[in-house]
Design a protein around this motif. Structure first.
Motif, short mmCIF file in Angstrom:
data_model
loop_
_atom_site.label_atom_id
_atom_site.label_comp_id
_atom_site.label_asym_id
_atom_site.label_seq_id
_atom_site.Cartn_x
_atom_site.Cartn_y
_atom_site.Cartn_z
N MET A 283 -28.34 -38.90 -33.53
CA MET A 283 -27.55 -40.13 -33.39
C MET A 283 -28.08 -41.07 -32.32
O MET A 283 -27.61 -42.19 -32.20
N VAL A 284 -29.03 -40.61 -31.52
CA VAL A 284 -29.70 -41.53 -30.60
C VAL A 284 -30.59 -42.50 -31.39
O VAL A 284 -30.82 -43.63 -30.99
N ARG A 285 -31.05 -42.06 -32.58
CA ARG A 285 -31.99 -42.85 -33.38
C ARG A 285 -31.33 -43.53 -34.59
O ARG A 285 -31.84 -44.53 -35.07
N PHE A 286 -30.24 -42.95 -35.09
CA PHE A 286 -29.62 -43.48 -36.31
C PHE A 286 -28.20 -43.96 -36.03
O PHE A 286 -27.51 -43.38 -35.19
N PRO A 287 -27.74 -45.00 -36.72
CA PRO A 287 -26.39 -45.52 -36.51
C PRO A 287 -25.34 -44.46 -36.82
O PRO A 287 -25.35 -43.87 -37.91
N PRO A 288 -24.44 -44.17 -35.88
CA PRO A 288 -23.46 -43.10 -36.09
C PRO A 288 -22.53 -43.36 -37.28
O PRO A 288 -22.12 -42.43 -37.96
N ARG A 289 -22.21 -44.64 -37.55
CA ARG A 289 -21.30 -44.93 -38.67
C ARG A 289 -21.91 -44.53 -40.01
O ARG A 289 -21.25 -43.93 -40.86
N LYS A 290 -23.18 -44.88 -40.21
CA LYS A 290 -23.83 -44.55 -41.48
C LYS A 290 -24.02 -43.04 -41.63
O LYS A 290 -23.87 -42.49 -42.72
N LEU A 291 -24.34 -42.37 -40.52
CA LEU A 291 -24.51 -40.92 -40.56
C LEU A 291 -23.18 -40.24 -40.89
O LEU A 291 -23.14 -39.27 -41.67
N LEU A 292 -22.08 -40.73 -40.31
CA LEU A 292 -20.75 -40.19 -40.59
C LEU A 292 -20.42 -40.32 -42.07
O LEU A 292 -19.96 -39.35 -42.71
#
Length: 407
Positions: A283-292
């Motif tokens: 999540m340091v590299r990817f948007p947390p909303r999209k990952l969720l």
């Protein structure tokens, strides 16, 4: 501290089949364990928020650990009385202590650094929570379910006096483990009291003349949707863990004994731990909303396989849900308190209150299981993850007006 409340929470997944057998409960009554435990979050979150606002984060953590210790001690008289409601009372006190811990510790960790990395930081802390949930089923399986040497059919043919004696022995199987946990909780409270922790008193509601209300917090759309997201996520996660032993014991799925099935419960929570350690870096590299949203979509697919499949396909599908649960709670929590400033503590209380989903959803799934069977009842958590998809894609974004107000 995060480890201990994970351990205590997940131990309910072992306690449920044990008490179900001891007191000959149906699924709905057995799920009163989770209803009582997570119902405490709903009833005690606002008082816990006021307590933390008064004491500050550090002393609030100490108080939570001490209250949980008192609840764990309550399992000794409950087992002596052999009354189901006495176990539920002890669980309520224990859960009250964990509620105070949640209200104090989650925002404290989120605030200990830059806002843009709060999801990653809280996910890392929650990974240690998952370590507790991974170990609890194994420990509970050995210490509690390991003492179950007779099946329900074998007990039924015993004389009445021997049945009563056996069930008394089974009830007392929880005494040693929970008294040991009480000692650990009291020691941990002492250690935290002696620790030097950074003071963040300005975020607890103590500073400034302005007093904010819950209405002020709920004006923020991402908080409103976040409360529902926590409700549905925790409800789904707890419901799946609560039914795993019974589900995997079904002949069409695994045909395991309760103790054997507890190992897969441990695997379910271990995958959540692995996912959280990995997620804190991702999540340091990817948007947390999209990952969720992505993880929620995967869980919908896995639960569809759980509903429609059989044998190893369903077994591995339902256990794999744990991996994709990993980032959900800390990510939802961090996104829901984003840009709230002095409203953070009030929002935290609301979010912890929403953990009552862990009481409501398992109970509803218990009613479904009694009506249509255990496998069909997994439709309910599938729908819960559908809402998480919406939250990640849309509901977690603050409205522009409230975003400016919160900033």
């Amino acid at each position: 501290m995060f480890f201990m409340w994970g351990f205590l929470t997940c131990l309910n997944d072992i306690l449920i089949p044990h008490l179900k057998a001891v007191f000959e409960l149906n699924f709905a009554r057995a799920m009163l364990v989770q209803f009582t435990f997570f119902g405490a979050y709903f009833l005690m979150s606002l008082p816990a928020g006021r307590l933390v606002a008064h004491l500050g984060y550090k002393k609030g953590i100490v108080a939570g650990l001490a209250i949980a210790g008192v609840g764990a001690l309550g399992f000794w008289p409950a087992a002596e009385l052999r009354v189901y409601e006495a176990f539920l009372g002890a669980l309520f006190v224990l859960a009250t202590g964990i509620t105070v811990l949640q209200v104090a510790a989650n925002p404290y960790v989120a605030l200990l650094g830059p806002e843009q990395t709060s999801s990653s930081r809280l996910t890392l802390a929650q990974a240690l929570n998952s370590l507790g949930t991974a170990i609890a089923p194994l420990a509970g399986g050995m210490l509690i379910l390991g003492n179950t040497v007779k099946s329900a059919e074998q007990i039924a043919v015993l004389p009445v006096a021997e049945q009563a004696a056996y069930r008394a022995q089974e009830a007392q199987a929880v005494q040693g483990p929970y008294v040991g946990l009480a000692v650990v909780l009291f020691l941990l409270a002492l250690f935290v009291f002696l620790f030097r922790l950074p003071a963040l008193s300005e975020t607890t509601g103590q500073a400034g003349p302005v007093r904010h209300t819950l209405g002020d917090v709920l004006r923020h759309r991402h908080v409103r949707f976040g409360v529902l997201a926590i409700f549905f996520y925790v409800g789904a996660e707890v419901a799946i863990g609560s039914f795993l032993v019974n589900y995997l014991s079904m002949p069409a799925i695994g045909g395991f004994s309760e103790q054997e099935a507890s190992r897969y419960v441990a695997a379910y929570w271990t995958l959540a731990m692995v996912g959280r350690f990995a997620g804190s870096a991702i999540m340091v590299r990817f948007p947390p909303r999209k990952l969720l949203a992505l993880f929620a979509v995967v869980n919908v697919a896995l639960l569809a396989a759980t509903l429609l499949g059989s044998g190893k396909l369903s077994l591995y599908s339902v256990v794999a849900v744990g991996l994709f649960n990993s980032i959900m709670f800390p990510t939802i929590f961090a996104l829901s308190i984003e840009r709230l400033g002095p409203l953070t503590n009030k929002a935290s209380s609301l979010l912890i209150m929403a953990i009552v989903g862990g009481a409501v959803v398992p109970y509803l799934q218990g009613l479904l299981a009694d009506a249509i069977g255990v496998q069909g009842s997994f439709l309910l958590p599938l729908l819960c993850y559908g809402y998480i998809v919406f939250y990640g894609l849309s509901g977690s974004y603050p409205a522009r007006a409230t975003q400016a107000q919160g900033a």
